[in-house]
Design an enzyme around this catalytic site. Sequence first.
Site, short mmCIF file in Angstrom:
data_model
loop_
_atom_site.label_atom_id
_atom_site.label_comp_id
_atom_site.label_asym_id
_atom_site.label_seq_id
_atom_site.Cartn_x
_atom_site.Cartn_y
_atom_site.Cartn_z
N GLN A 1 0.81 -1.22 0.00
CA GLN A 1 0.00 0.00 0.00
C GLN A 1 0.85 1.27 0.00
OE1 GLN A 1 -2.83 -0.22 3.23
NE2 GLN A 1 -3.46 -2.31 2.71
N CYS A 2 2.01 1.19 -0.58
CA CYS A 2 2.95 2.32 -0.60
C CYS A 2 2.82 3.07 -1.92
CB CYS A 2 4.36 1.79 -0.42
SG CYS A 2 5.67 3.03 -0.49
N GLY A 3 3.18 4.35 -1.90
CA GLY A 3 3.18 5.12 -3.13
C GLY A 3 4.19 4.61 -4.14
N THR B 1 4.71 1.32 -4.58
CA THR B 1 4.37 -0.08 -4.85
C THR B 1 4.21 -0.37 -6.34
OG1 THR B 1 3.30 -0.36 -2.69
CG2 THR B 1 2.68 -1.90 -4.44
#
Length: 249
Positions: free
Chosen positions: A122-124, A126
């Site tokens: 859920q990371c920017g 990803t």
Amino acid sequence: MYKVDLPLRTVLMFSFSTRLIRRSFCVSKQFSILSKAHLKSPHISSVPSISQPVAASFLKSWSCQSIKDPAFLNLRSDHTMATQSSAPQLVHDFTVKDARGNDVDLSQYKGKVLLIVNVASQCGLTNSNYTELTKLYEQYKDQGLEILAFPCNQFGSQEPGTNEEIQQFACTRFKAEYPIFDKVDVNGSNAAPLYKFLKSSKGGLFGDSIKWNFSKFLVDKEGHVVDRYAPTTSPLSIEKDVKKLLEKA
């Protein structure tokens, strides 16, 4: 001058043993005890003797960092080498857990170039990282590249899912064919031993700690950590480094 007859071999053995047991301990008290004991010995006249000042000088020369005897130095060297050899020296020395909790001995990757990455769902970063990792793997897996992905929830709690959910996300959405291991900590007292080793081998620009999701470590075929890349470094931008290691005999 007052003279105390002491067996020379006793002085030698005593001083050597004292140095081995306690390197920084001063031997003057032991010398005093030894002297009193040997004053009463009936055999004292049957062996070579030395005077008290000479014996004291001799013992002093063997104490507190001044031993020069090759045999002792070899003992220290052997002990140091044994201690050092017991610590992991290569990535291949580690065993990790797969997503099902089974042990995986990383020695099975000997002869492979490894890219080790702490991933998050859920990371920017990803989408771009997972997409490029898949491309890099497809391009070079047949030449000996392996990508080892370690989920981590320490950065913004951006990897909250179970191992099964993480694998399904990566494999379904990004077609990841490389192994995704058990979720780990990469910083702090509970950091995985592998990550402690990676960080100690290649410190970051602002210290050893992993700064965010998708930090990357490049490992050569022999298991040495050769490079480290920031989370914002795209996988495809390090393609040249990967190729260089793959082509190395």
